[in-house]
Design a protein around this motif. Structure first.
Motif, mmCIF file in Angstrom:
data_model
loop_
_atom_site.group_PDB
_atom_site.id
_atom_site.type_symbol
_atom_site.label_atom_id
_atom_site.label_comp_id
_atom_site.label_asym_id
_atom_site.label_seq_id
_atom_site.Cartn_x
_atom_site.Cartn_y
_atom_site.Cartn_z
ATOM 1 N N GLY A 55 0.799 -1.216 0.000
ATOM 2 C CA GLY A 55 0.000 0.000 0.000
ATOM 3 C C GLY A 55 0.837 1.273 0.000
ATOM 4 O O GLY A 55 0.309 2.362 0.222
ATOM 5 N N LEU A 56 2.131 1.149 -0.286
ATOM 6 C CA LEU A 56 3.035 2.294 -0.304
ATOM 7 C C LEU A 56 3.736 2.397 -1.658
ATOM 8 O O LEU A 56 4.130 1.376 -2.230
ATOM 9 C CB LEU A 56 4.100 2.157 0.793
ATOM 10 C CG LEU A 56 3.586 2.181 2.236
ATOM 11 C CD1 LEU A 56 4.704 1.799 3.204
ATOM 12 C CD2 LEU A 56 3.016 3.547 2.586
ATOM 13 N N PRO A 57 3.912 3.610 -2.190
ATOM 14 C CA PRO A 57 4.551 3.767 -3.501
ATOM 15 C C PRO A 57 6.071 3.696 -3.417
ATOM 16 O O PRO A 57 6.674 4.072 -2.411
ATOM 17 C CB PRO A 57 4.106 5.173 -3.932
ATOM 18 C CG PRO A 57 3.955 5.910 -2.641
ATOM 19 C CD PRO A 57 3.444 4.904 -1.644
ATOM 20 N N PHE A 58 6.667 3.221 -4.493
ATOM 21 C CA PHE A 58 8.125 3.206 -4.642
ATOM 22 C C PHE A 58 8.818 2.539 -3.458
ATOM 23 O O PHE A 58 9.674 3.128 -2.803
ATOM 24 C CB PHE A 58 8.656 4.642 -4.827
ATOM 25 C CG PHE A 58 8.460 5.193 -6.214
ATOM 26 C CD1 PHE A 58 9.415 5.008 -7.202
ATOM 27 C CD2 PHE A 58 7.302 5.897 -6.525
ATOM 28 C CE1 PHE A 58 9.225 5.506 -8.476
ATOM 29 C CE2 PHE A 58 7.099 6.400 -7.797
ATOM 30 C CZ PHE A 58 8.065 6.200 -8.780
ATOM 31 N N VAL A 59 8.459 1.277 -3.194
ATOM 32 C CA VAL A 59 9.121 0.531 -2.125
ATOM 33 C C VAL A 59 9.892 -0.674 -2.654
ATOM 34 O O VAL A 59 10.593 -1.339 -1.895
ATOM 35 C CB VAL A 59 8.109 0.064 -1.050
ATOM 36 C CG1 VAL A 59 7.531 1.257 -0.313
ATOM 37 C CG2 VAL A 59 6.999 -0.785 -1.655
ATOM 38 N N GLY A 60 9.788 -0.953 -3.964
ATOM 39 C CA GLY A 60 10.560 -2.024 -4.568
ATOM 40 C C GLY A 60 11.970 -1.553 -4.892
ATOM 41 O O GLY A 60 12.465 -0.559 -4.354
ATOM 42 N N LYS A 61 12.637 -2.256 -5.792
ATOM 43 C CA LYS A 61 14.018 -1.913 -6.139
ATOM 44 C C LYS A 61 14.122 -0.506 -6.724
ATOM 45 O O LYS A 61 15.054 0.239 -6.421
ATOM 46 C CB LYS A 61 14.577 -2.938 -7.126
ATOM 47 C CG LYS A 61 14.822 -4.313 -6.507
ATOM 48 C CD LYS A 61 15.448 -5.270 -7.510
ATOM 49 C CE LYS A 61 15.741 -6.621 -6.856
ATOM 50 N NZ LYS A 61 16.358 -7.576 -7.820
ATOM 51 N N ALA A 62 13.155 -0.135 -7.566
ATOM 52 C CA ALA A 62 13.180 1.208 -8.152
ATOM 53 C C ALA A 62 13.010 2.262 -7.065
ATOM 54 O O ALA A 62 13.673 3.304 -7.075
ATOM 55 C CB ALA A 62 12.082 1.348 -9.208
ATOM 56 N N GLY A 63 12.127 1.999 -6.107
ATOM 57 C CA GLY A 63 11.920 2.936 -5.019
ATOM 58 C C GLY A 63 13.126 3.052 -4.113
ATOM 59 O O GLY A 63 13.466 4.155 -3.638
ATOM 60 N N GLN A 64 13.795 1.933 -3.874
ATOM 61 C CA GLN A 64 14.998 1.958 -3.047
ATOM 62 C C GLN A 64 16.098 2.774 -3.727
ATOM 63 O O GLN A 64 16.813 3.535 -3.070
ATOM 64 C CB GLN A 64 15.470 0.532 -2.783
ATOM 65 C CG GLN A 64 14.521 -0.260 -1.896
ATOM 66 C CD GLN A 64 14.792 -1.748 -1.905
ATOM 67 O OE1 GLN A 64 15.882 -2.208 -2.267
ATOM 68 N NE2 GLN A 64 13.800 -2.540 -1.516
#
Length: 249
Positions: A93-102
């Motif tokens: 439920g949060l944006p940009f938390v995957g590898k791209a977000g990291q």
């Protein structure tokens, strides 16, 4: 004015108390995406989140796990707008938390920007498209009222568009992201810059001069410099006003 034009106007007068009260009830969200959600409907981001999690203005509501509204400082001077949630975002439920977000967080940290103080992050649409496909025009239009309300509530001084879909979805800009990235543009009286999407950087890891990562480094430094410039101008204005008051005393 057509309903779609009405829906996209960010600076209309807020709704009346009775309209806002009705709109705060999830069961009264217009299910037809052609019917606008009036500007001024929401008084807090939590209300938008509640509505998005029960929203069915497009078909993506049938397949989501969680609506992904945003994260960061609700009074941030910089808003970053991405394309759409991916699997990690849909699950949390949060944006940009995957590898791209990291990677995005690391890029921001490199110029001392963070979501606690300077940044609010969201997406053009709030629900994950199946198989992470690009959101359709209808899906973007259905979700746009929520994004416009987020911009109104946060009231950022700078907006960064990550990737072409985010840029086109909000501004209608049709130029490719590689042609326009790094350039300051004005939209609805706000200073904006298109930047490369972090996922694109993951696919292009080179840091040589002219590479996507090198270009992103130039762009994020320009953003930091612009924020500092705006802060300095604001502080100078405050000092001038204080001096004027002292003089009159």
């Amino acid at each position: 004015m057509t309903s779609s034009e009405e829906q996209l106007s960010l600076f209309q007068n807020p709704t009346t108390d009775s309209e806002a009260s009705a709109a705060a009830q999830p069961e009264l969200i217009p299910t037809d995406a052609k019917i606008p959600i009036p500007p001024g409907t929401y008084s807090a981001m939590t209300e938008i989140a509640q509505h998005c999690n029960v929203c069915h203005r497009c078909g993506l509501g049938e397949t989501r796990t969680h609506a992904v509204v945003g994260r960061g400082n609700l009074q941030a001077p910089i808003m970053i707008i991405g394309e759409a949630p991916g699997q990690n975002e849909d699950e949390t439920g949060l944006p940009f938390v995957g590898k791209a977000g990291q990677l995005l967080d690391k890029i921001l940290a490199s110029v001392k920007l963070d979501t606690d103080n300077h940044i609010y992050i969201c997406n053009v649409i709030k629900c994950r498209p199946p198989n992470n496909r690009v959101p359709t025009t209808d899906e973007i239009s259905a979700c746009k009222p929520y994004l416009l309300e987020q911009i109104r509530l946060v009231d950022p001084k700078i907006i960064l568009f990550t990737g072409a879909t985010a840029l086109k979805g909000l501004t209608g800009e049709k130029r490719g992201i590689t042609k326009i990235r790094g350039n300051w543009i004005e939209w609805e009286g706000r200073l904006c810059m298109p930047i490369l999407h972090p996922a694109y950087l993951l696919r292009n890891p080179s840091r040589e001069r002219g590479s996507p990562k090198w270009l992103m480094w130039q762009d994020i430094q320009a953003v930091r410099a612009k924020l500092d410039e705006m802060q300095h101008s604001r502080d100078q204005g405050s000092e001038g006003a204080s001096a004027d008051l002292r003089f009159r005393d």
